[in-house]
Design a protein around this motif. Structure first.
Motif, PDB file in Angstrom:
ATOM      1  N   SER A 358      45.603  34.144  32.430  1.00  0.00           N
ATOM      2  CA  SER A 358      44.930  35.098  33.311  1.00  0.00           C
ATOM      3  C   SER A 358      44.697  36.450  32.650  1.00  0.00           C
ATOM      4  O   SER A 358      43.936  37.270  33.173  1.00  0.00           O
ATOM      5  N   VAL A 359      45.342  36.675  31.488  1.00  0.00           N
ATOM      6  CA  VAL A 359      45.078  37.939  30.792  1.00  0.00           C
ATOM      7  C   VAL A 359      43.606  38.058  30.427  1.00  0.00           C
ATOM      8  O   VAL A 359      43.071  39.172  30.335  1.00  0.00           O
ATOM      9  N   ASN A 360      42.941  36.915  30.209  1.00  0.00           N
ATOM     10  CA  ASN A 360      41.512  36.955  29.893  1.00  0.00           C
ATOM     11  C   ASN A 360      40.715  37.443  31.095  1.00  0.00           C
ATOM     12  O   ASN A 360      39.825  38.298  30.969  1.00  0.00           O
ATOM     13  N   LEU A 361      41.032  36.923  32.277  1.00  0.00           N
ATOM     14  CA  LEU A 361      40.370  37.361  33.501  1.00  0.00           C
ATOM     15  C   LEU A 361      40.637  38.835  33.772  1.00  0.00           C
ATOM     16  O   LEU A 361      39.721  39.595  34.122  1.00  0.00           O
ATOM     17  N   ILE A 362      41.881  39.249  33.600  1.00  0.00           N
ATOM     18  CA  ILE A 362      42.242  40.660  33.843  1.00  0.00           C
ATOM     19  C   ILE A 362      41.411  41.585  32.965  1.00  0.00           C
ATOM     20  O   ILE A 362      40.899  42.617  33.413  1.00  0.00           O
ATOM     21  N   ARG A 363      41.274  41.207  31.697  1.00  0.00           N
ATOM     22  CA  ARG A 363      40.498  42.033  30.759  1.00  0.00           C
ATOM     23  C   ARG A 363      39.051  42.188  31.252  1.00  0.00           C
ATOM     24  O   ARG A 363      38.489  43.288  31.208  1.00  0.00           O
ATOM     25  N   HIS A 364      38.450  41.112  31.742  1.00  0.00           N
ATOM     26  CA  HIS A 364      37.069  41.190  32.212  1.00  0.00           C
ATOM     27  C   HIS A 364      36.955  42.028  33.482  1.00  0.00           C
ATOM     28  O   HIS A 364      35.982  42.778  33.650  1.00  0.00           O
ATOM     29  N   ILE A 365      37.923  41.916  34.372  1.00  0.00           N
ATOM     30  CA  ILE A 365      37.917  42.757  35.575  1.00  0.00           C
ATOM     31  C   ILE A 365      37.967  44.230  35.178  1.00  0.00           C
ATOM     32  O   ILE A 365      37.198  45.063  35.685  1.00  0.00           O
ATOM     33  N   GLU A 366      38.861  44.562  34.264  1.00  0.00           N
ATOM     34  CA  GLU A 366      38.994  45.945  33.808  1.00  0.00           C
ATOM     35  C   GLU A 366      37.713  46.426  33.127  1.00  0.00           C
ATOM     36  O   GLU A 366      37.284  47.576  33.326  1.00  0.00           O
ATOM     37  N   GLU A 395      46.569  35.905  43.196  1.00  0.00           N
ATOM     38  CA  GLU A 395      47.504  37.027  43.079  1.00  0.00           C
ATOM     39  C   GLU A 395      47.160  37.922  41.898  1.00  0.00           C
ATOM     40  O   GLU A 395      47.213  39.155  41.999  1.00  0.00           O
ATOM     41  N   VAL A 396      46.796  37.313  40.776  1.00  0.00           N
ATOM     42  CA  VAL A 396      46.446  38.095  39.590  1.00  0.00           C
ATOM     43  C   VAL A 396      45.212  38.955  39.859  1.00  0.00           C
ATOM     44  O   VAL A 396      45.191  40.156  39.535  1.00  0.00           O
ATOM     45  N   ALA A 397      44.185  38.355  40.459  1.00  0.00           N
ATOM     46  CA  ALA A 397      42.963  39.109  40.732  1.00  0.00           C
ATOM     47  C   ALA A 397      43.235  40.266  41.696  1.00  0.00           C
ATOM     48  O   ALA A 397      42.799  41.406  41.465  1.00  0.00           O
ATOM     49  N   GLU A 398      43.962  39.984  42.771  1.00  0.00           N
ATOM     50  CA  GLU A 398      44.229  41.018  43.773  1.00  0.00           C
ATOM     51  C   GLU A 398      45.102  42.131  43.208  1.00  0.00           C
ATOM     52  O   GLU A 398      44.939  43.301  43.560  1.00  0.00           O
ATOM     53  N   HIS A 400      44.857  43.323  40.437  1.00  0.00           N
ATOM     54  CA  HIS A 400      43.992  44.163  39.591  1.00  0.00           C
ATOM     55  C   HIS A 400      42.726  44.597  40.328  1.00  0.00           C
ATOM     56  O   HIS A 400      41.687  44.867  39.720  1.00  0.00           O
ATOM     57  N   GLY A 401      42.814  44.653  41.646  1.00  0.00           N
ATOM     58  CA  GLY A 401      41.777  45.290  42.451  1.00  0.00           C
ATOM     59  C   GLY A 401      40.587  44.449  42.801  1.00  0.00           C
ATOM     60  O   GLY A 401      39.557  44.980  43.242  1.00  0.00           O
ATOM     61  N   SER A 402      40.673  43.101  42.630  1.00  0.00           N
ATOM     62  CA  SER A 402      39.542  42.233  42.960  1.00  0.00           C
ATOM     63  C   SER A 402      40.003  41.089  43.854  1.00  0.00           C
ATOM     64  O   SER A 402      41.093  40.550  43.671  1.00  0.00           O
ATOM     65  N   GLN A 403      39.162  40.737  44.792  1.00  0.00           N
ATOM     66  CA  GLN A 403      39.432  39.579  45.628  1.00  0.00           C
ATOM     67  C   GLN A 403      39.006  38.316  44.890  1.00  0.00           C
ATOM     68  O   GLN A 403      37.962  38.289  44.237  1.00  0.00           O
ATOM     69  N   ALA A 404      39.824  37.262  44.970  1.00  0.00           N
ATOM     70  CA  ALA A 404      39.476  35.981  44.352  1.00  0.00           C
ATOM     71  C   ALA A 404      39.212  34.963  45.452  1.00  0.00           C
ATOM     72  O   ALA A 404      40.041  34.756  46.337  1.00  0.00           O
ATOM     73  N   ILE A 405      38.047  34.313  45.387  1.00  0.00           N
ATOM     74  CA  ILE A 405      37.605  33.415  46.459  1.00  0.00           C
ATOM     75  C   ILE A 405      37.338  32.032  45.888  1.00  0.00           C
ATOM     76  O   ILE A 405      36.615  31.881  44.898  1.00  0.00           O
ATOM     77  N   LEU A 406      37.913  31.026  46.530  1.00  0.00           N
ATOM     78  CA  LEU A 406      37.713  29.643  46.107  1.00  0.00           C
ATOM     79  C   LEU A 406      36.330  29.166  46.535  1.00  0.00           C
ATOM     80  O   LEU A 406      35.944  29.302  47.700  1.00  0.00           O
ATOM     81  N   CYS A 407      35.586  28.581  45.599  1.00  0.00           N
ATOM     82  CA  CYS A 407      34.206  28.159  45.857  1.00  0.00           C
ATOM     83  C   CYS A 407      34.044  26.672  45.551  1.00  0.00           C
ATOM     84  O   CYS A 407      34.526  26.185  44.524  1.00  0.00           O
ATOM     85  N   ARG A 408      33.327  25.964  46.423  1.00  0.00           N
ATOM     86  CA  ARG A 408      33.102  24.531  46.249  1.00  0.00           C
ATOM     87  C   ARG A 408      31.600  24.212  46.248  1.00  0.00           C
ATOM     88  O   ARG A 408      31.175  23.186  46.774  1.00  0.00           O
ATOM     89  N   HIS A 409      30.809  25.076  45.666  1.00  0.00           N
ATOM     90  CA  HIS A 409      29.361  24.888  45.685  1.00  0.00           C
ATOM     91  C   HIS A 409      28.923  23.670  44.871  1.00  0.00           C
ATOM     92  O   HIS A 409      27.904  23.070  45.172  1.00  0.00           O
TER      93      HIS A 409
END
Length: 557
Positions: A358-366, A395-398, A400-409
């Motif tokens: 998740s450190v990769n995701l955190i970096r992109h959010i920042e 939990e990781v996204a939240e 760091h200030g972002s909501q994470a939403i599960l998508c099934r498109h």
């Protein structure tokens, strides 16, 4: 389970005239290319823009891609369908696929599952011929350079300083470096040259960044193709090639209208890669969508370190665009790979690997936050995802200030991304974005490169040979110092080492070469071992693509 191509074939598409009519586009502004795709006339689109309506712009980007897949285009389609399902008039804007990856590593690039743009086979293959037109215009200029030299070289071109290579929309490593014009005096003056892939062509960038036909011709004329012995630049206008090039591109510059599997409008226009080019669809298509819809969903190639950065620092800067929200696509599988799990083991639950990766995701959010635009995380669902793994991602996204939403498109189409649509629309409607590029125009070219390397890639610094720094200094002295920069590097890592996953720090970004794209309006910095002409993999997708006796294409996914 149905394949993407089987799902696409089973869909009942609307005639393209009906899709256009739903957007308010009159029949005389629609130029059909068959029943399900069309080009839209530029004068009519310009008239709509002048009315002043401006929808809300939403960018879809992603974490760094892995072989596990992230589904950025699929999420873009699903989000657009979901926004339309919730009663919000939404237009989708995507890039056109290149034949290189279609027959190479990844197959098609029109979305997947029940979140696709259609007609899928047409879009993935020749479509409306835009890439062929770009290839022809680019190579016409190359032919006119060599022809000018052959017939006396009145402009005094130094054959050692011809910068304009040829292009081809195919992965072909054998063409990266060539010796041309051999075989005798009738064939011109021998010299070393090479080919790039069409999506890396400056002509592609020009088409995607131009405001209209006149602007495109002016930009084509500014292309610097060579230098004289005393380093005077020679342009396409000096060679009187710009007019003919514009003629070849006159149809291609008109945006292409298609539809999603749910019948919603999609502009698919232009296709520069984000690892070796600027990675965004055309300004004309984006502005057209903004004048026709209340919301516009667009995507930028590869991870946010490449596509989103170039979308913000190049496209938005040049076109005066201000995005209201960003969607960062992530998958549990890709985060596990970033956490050290082998591809063969991705189906097994590994909560701690998700946490590590998740450190990769955190970096992109920042990084997205540095541009002043709020971001939401879209978790592209796979059936192997466990509840515990998904909870870690949330939990990781939240945290760091972002909501994470599960998508099934992928499995459910727009219905599977309604929660994401509601969240994104709420952010866009708030108008809280305070967008700004991360560097000023008046910063030196190398300082712009270093800013991206240190602030986005989190490197210690960018480094370059004295010859590269001297070339940048010469361009600044010639009046090009105000241009933004386009860094070409691997898409797989924040560093220039594709094997260095996660969120590395302390690395160095080596700038191997710089190229001036005066017509497009940026400077390209080629970093590490990145190639502007890719090669085919050991087992290319082309080996599985065929057509049966009834004319049905198989293997294009």
């Amino acid at each position: 389970m149905q394949t993407d191509i089987e799902i696409a074939r089973a869909a009942k598409l609307r005639p393209i005239a009906h899709v256009a009519d739903a957007l308010g586009i009159p029949e005389d502004a629609v130029e059909p290319y068959g029943r399900y795709k069309a080009k839209i006339a530029l004068p009519w689109l310009r008239a709509q823009e002048e009315k002043g309506k401006r929808g809300k712009l939403i960018l879809v980007t992603a974490i760094n891609p892995t072989p596990a897949g992230e589904g950025k285009t699929t999420t873009s389609v699903g989000l657009a369908d979901a926004l339309n399902r919730t009663g919000r008039k939404t237009v989708l804007c995507l890039r056109e696929p290149s034949l290189g990856p279609c027959f190479g590593m990844k197959g098609g690039a029109a979305g997947g599952g029940f979140a696709q743009v259609a007609p899928m086979e047409d879009i993935n293959l020749h479509f409306t011929g835009d890439f062929h037109a770009i290839t022809s215009a680019h190579n016409l200029l190359a032919a006119m350079i060599d022809n000018h030299i052959h017939w006396g070289n009145a402009l005094g071109i130094d054959v050692r300083r011809v910068m304009w290579r040829r292009v081809l929309d195919m992965n072909d490593r054998a063409l990266r470096d060539v010796v041309q014009s051999i075989g005798g005096t009738a064939n011109g003056f021998p010299r070393e040259s090479g080919f790039d892939i069409t999506v890396a062509s400056e002509v592609m960038a020009i088409l995607c960044l131009s405001e209209d036909l006149a602007d495109m011709e002016a930009r084509l004329g500014r292309i610097v193709v060579a230098y004289t012995r005393d380093r005077k630049p020679i342009t396409a206008r000096d060679l009187k090639a710009d007019g003919a090039m514009a003629v070849l591109l006159a149809q291609a510059i008109q945006p292409n209208l298609v539809q999603t599997l749910e019948g919603n409008p999609a502009f698919v226009h232009g296709g520069p890669f984000a690892n070796i080019a600027h990675g965004c669809n055309s300004v004309i298509a984006t502005r057209a969508a903004l004048s026709l819809g209340d919301y516009v969903v667009t995507e930028a190639g590869f991870g946010a370190d490449l596509g989103a950065e170039k979308f913000f620092d190049i496209k938005c800067r040049q076109a005066g665009l201000s995005p209201e929200a960003v969607v960062i696509v992530a998958t549990v599988r890709a985060l596990k790979m970033n956490g050290g799990v082998a591809k063969a083991d991705l189906g097994k639950e590994d909560v701690e690997a998700v946490r590590r990766g998740s450190v990769n995701l955190i970096r992109h959010i920042e990084n997205v936050r540095q541009f002043g635009v709020p971001a939401v995380v879209a978790i592209n669902h796979f059936v192997t995802d466990s509840d515990a793994e998904l909870q870690v991602l949330r939990e990781v996204a939240e945290a760091h200030g972002s909501q994470a939403i599960l998508c099934r498109h992928w499995a459910e189409g727009g219905a599977g991304a309604v929660e994401l649509a509601e969240a994104v629309a709420a952010i866009a409607d708030m108008g809280a974005a305070q967008f700004a590029p991360i560097y000023d125009d008046d910063l030196s070219l190398f300082d712009k490169i270093n800013t991206i390397a240190t602030r986005i890639y989190r490197a210690e610094e960018a480094v370059a040979d004295p010859s590269v720094r001297a070339q940048l200094d010469r361009w600044e002295a010639a009046g090009y110092g105000h241009l933004p920069v386009c860094l070409a590097k691997t898409q797989y890592s924040f560093s220039t080492d594709p094997a260095l996953l996660g969120a590395p720090t302390g690395h160095v970004v080596p700038v191997r070469e710089v190229r001036l794209a005066a017509g497009a309006g940026f400077v390209v910095a080629i970093c590490g071992e990145i190639m502007t002409m890719p090669g085919l993999p050991k087992v290319p997708a082309a080996e599985s693509i065929r057509i049966d006796a009834d004319g049905v294409i198989e293997g294009l996914f």
